[in-house]
Scaffold this active site. Structure first.
Site, short mmCIF file in Angstrom:
data_model
loop_
_atom_site.label_atom_id
_atom_site.label_comp_id
_atom_site.label_asym_id
_atom_site.label_seq_id
_atom_site.Cartn_x
_atom_site.Cartn_y
_atom_site.Cartn_z
CD GLN A 1 -1.77 -2.34 1.67
OE1 GLN A 1 -0.61 -2.72 1.83
NE2 GLN A 1 -2.79 -3.10 2.01
CD GLN B 1 -2.31 -10.59 -0.04
OE1 GLN B 1 -2.32 -9.50 0.52
NE2 GLN B 1 -2.13 -11.72 0.63
CD1 TRP C 1 -2.31 0.12 8.08
CD2 TRP C 1 -0.50 1.37 8.50
NE1 TRP C 1 -1.32 -0.70 8.58
CE2 TRP C 1 -0.20 0.04 8.84
CE3 TRP C 1 0.49 2.34 8.66
CZ2 TRP C 1 1.04 -0.34 9.35
CZ3 TRP C 1 1.73 1.96 9.16
CH2 TRP C 1 1.99 0.64 9.50
NE ARG C 2 -5.90 0.93 16.20
CZ ARG C 2 -5.79 -0.35 16.53
NH1 ARG C 2 -6.15 -1.29 15.65
NH2 ARG C 2 -5.34 -0.72 17.71
CE1 TYR D 1 -4.17 -7.66 10.13
CE2 TYR D 1 -1.90 -7.65 10.91
CZ TYR D 1 -2.80 -7.67 9.87
OH TYR D 1 -2.33 -7.73 8.58
CD GLU E 1 -4.59 -7.04 6.16
OE1 GLU E 1 -4.07 -6.51 7.16
OE2 GLU E 1 -3.97 -7.78 5.40
CD GLU F 1 -4.62 -2.68 5.12
OE1 GLU F 1 -4.74 -3.87 4.81
OE2 GLU F 1 -3.54 -2.08 5.18
#
Length: 627
Positions: free
Chosen positions: A174, A220, A455-456, A524, A521, A499
């Protein structure tokens, strides 16, 4: 309220008058001041390198090799660099110019056309090796933050080994863009199959480019927009094409992971720095195009307007937000030279048509809980080439477009000249702990988002695994509730990567929205199911949410991935959530388990379960609702 009355109110609130604005600018040290009137030799600071065709090739080669060595592992560093080539030829068939592009590095030609700068050789990104000799762990999954644009590349592997000579490698993930390129001579590979095998790469973006045969391989997800391609092979999940001449057919989806949109509904190419025939530096601002395919420069100069460099305030790291705002108040555009900027008060972009352009991945870091940038409800503003970082004190929002307050929007802007964000990236955490309620909030109508990564951070150098509970600490300290919230109508996003946010990665409440490629995503690191459960008891937050009142919305090519490594028992009920309205359509969507966690359904209770029994095997839906 007009833009000027809004601006006057903001200045009054800040206690700034005309005299103070002038004083702020004159107080800038001479060494940091933009060199107005010197359009042939502007001062871009020490982190910008400009080569000419008369520069000795061995000097260029050695300096770019040194820069690549410096930036190859600099993922969380504060170094930023831009490398520019004046019009001319670089490298030959016998002595090619071959170099790598590392973190936070922009490489670009300074011609009016990509064909004005010609490189014979290779401009590449390889897998990054994170291990040791016994276990090299060479991957492309964290090859972020680099840019190449506005030049022609005749791929020449002379002197490289047989594998390296087989293609130009661009193994990235990214926050990486390729724009205004003309590549020929050999294949372009979006993975590195020479360093410890192909491994995976995870996302990227090409626009306004003429390409040879492209090997996607283990890549991907990818968006190619308004380009020409000689051929395309492979790809893992979402390979999306919009307005691409030569794009593969989507007829065999999902057996072949291709999504093809014949024409891009609305586009504006990213502004670019160039030198005119008289040697003067200017910024070209491309015009808006609708329902197009192919490159913008096929028949000559890209349509648009050129702004002399003297109309820009050339910012340097260390410049205060007050001085930058003073330049905006005097009608200047902004050019951020490479570096990291501490922004302790909001930069207010209020004048129609203002261009804010970053060089070399210039980064604005929020301080004291500030919102680094707001854009008023005015047409034609362009933000491009910037990374916006959350600071350690909570910011309500990092970039706000339009002045609605979250539940509505005020800016009824024209479709003919939308506010545009191109290659604008957001980061909550990574090099330091970050805190933001929302990264990007869109309140105005007719906004165009052309490639963003929001993005985190799932990894970084501080505050991530700094205690006995590992990722539990990150969940409590590196906080980002929402990635993107869209309240405006007629908003278009081409290349939307979001994400790891702790509630809504994407919440789209405006009507008539259009998204071409969405990648997500889920976080996590939720410690417990309770931490990842909505107030009404719904398990988890879908990665893509369209508001209940929306009547019209379309997505082409979307994926939501789960990797609950902190607690694999976490469940998310749906990857996507949309209203069941006739005008709401999702085309080619999927969920997938990357190795831990569960997504029970793809969308609205429909679609198979992604869990550890089918790791790496996507659950696809061709169309929702089914046609």
């Amino acid at each position: 309220m007009t833009a000027r009355s809004f601006h006057a109110r903001q200045l009054a609130a800040a206690g700034l008058g005309v005299a103070l604005i002038a004083a702020a600018l004159t107080a800038v040290p001479a060494s940091a001041a933009p060199r107005h009137g010197d359009s042939a030799h502007p001062d871009f600071g020490p982190n910008v390198t400009i080569y000419g065709p008369d520069t000795p090739l061995d000097q260029i080669q050695s300096e770019l090799d040194a820069l690549a060595d410096e930036q190859r592992d600099a993922e969380m560093s504060a170094e930023r660099h831009a490398v520019y080539f004046l019009p001319g030829d670089y490298g030959t068939a016998e002595a090619p110019l071959q170099f790598e592009v590392g973190y936070y590095t922009e490489v670009a030609g300074l011609g009016a056309s990509p064909e004005d700068v010609n490189v014979n050789g290779a401009i590449e990104v390889y897998n990054r090796c994170l291990g040791d000799e016994a276990n090299p762990n060479c991957i492309a999954l964290v090859n972020f933050w680099r840019t190449i644009s506005n030049l022609s590349l005749e791929v020449n592997g002379a002197g490289q080994d047989g594998c390296r000579a087989s293609a130009n490698f661009w193994a990235v993930s990214q926050a990486v863009s390729m724009r205004r390129l003309d590549i020929s001579g050999a294949n372009l590979s979006l993975m590195d199959y020479c360093t410890a095998g192909p491994q995976y790469a995870s996302g990227g973006f090409i626009a306004d480019s003429r390409l040879p045969f492209v090997i996607s391989g283990s890549q991907q997800q990818w968006l190619t927009r308004n380009s020409e391609v000689a051929g395309w092979s492979n790809g893992v999940w979402n390979q999306v094409f919009s307005g691409v001449v030569g794009a593969p057919s989507e007829a065999n989806f999902p057996a072949e992971p291709y999504t093809t949109v014949a024409q891009t509904p609305v586009s504006r190419e990213k502004p670019y720095l160039y030198v005119d025939d008289a040697g003067r530096y200017k910024v070209r601002v491309p015009a808006v195009r609708t329902n197009t395919s192919g490159v913008s420069w096929a028949d000559g100069e890209t349509a648009g307007r050129s702004i002399p460099i003297s109309d820009f305030y050339i910012a340097k790291p260390g410049d205060s937000a007050r001085k930058i705002n003073a330049a905006l108040a005097l009608g200047k555009n902004l050019l951020f030279t490479p570096g990291v900027y501490d922004i302790d008060r909001t930069l207010q972009v209020w004048r129609p048509g203002t261009v804010v352009l970053g060089m070399g991945h210039a980064t604005l870091t929020a301080k004291k809980g500030a919102t680094p940038i707001t854009v008023a409800d005015v047409p034609g503003v362009v933000l491009a080439g910037l990374t916006v970082d959350a600071g350690e004190k909570l910011s309500r929002v990092l970039v706000k477009v339009g002045h609605g307050q979250g539940s509505g929007h005020l800016g009824k802007l024209s479709k003919k000249d939308p506010i545009t964000l191109s290659d604008v990236y957001f980061r909550v955490g990574g090099p330091h702990v970050g805190k933001a309620t929302t990264a990007l909030e869109i309140n105005a109508d007719n906004v165009l988002i052309d490639h963003t990564w929001v993005w985190r951070a799932d990894h970084g150098v501080e505050g991530f695994t700094n205690g006995v509970n590992g990722d539990t600490d990150r969940w409590r300290t590196n906080t980002g509730r929402n990635g993107v919230i869209v309240n405006g109508d007629n908003v278009t996003a081409t290349g939307l990567f979001v994400e790891h946010f702790q509630r809504y990665n994407l919440l789209w409440k405006g009507d008539k929205g259009r998204v071409i490629l969405y990648q997500n995503e889920l976080p996590y690191d939720p410690p417990t199911q309770k931490d990842w459960t909505q107030r009404d008891g719904t398990l988890g937050y879908p990665g893509y949410v369209v508001g209940d009142d929306v009547k019209s919305h379309r997505l082409d090519g979307g994926g939501v991935y789960v990797f609950n490594q902190n607690n694999p028992s976490i469940i998310t009920e749906n990857g996507f959530s949309v209203p069941d309205a006739p005008g709401v359509k999702l085309h080619h969507i999927m969920t997938v388990n990357l190795s831990a966690g569960t997504i029970t359904h793809v969308v609205n209770g429909v679609g198979g379960q992604a869990d550890n029994t089918n790791t790496g095997s996507p659950q696809f839906i061709v169309d929702y609702p089914a046609s």
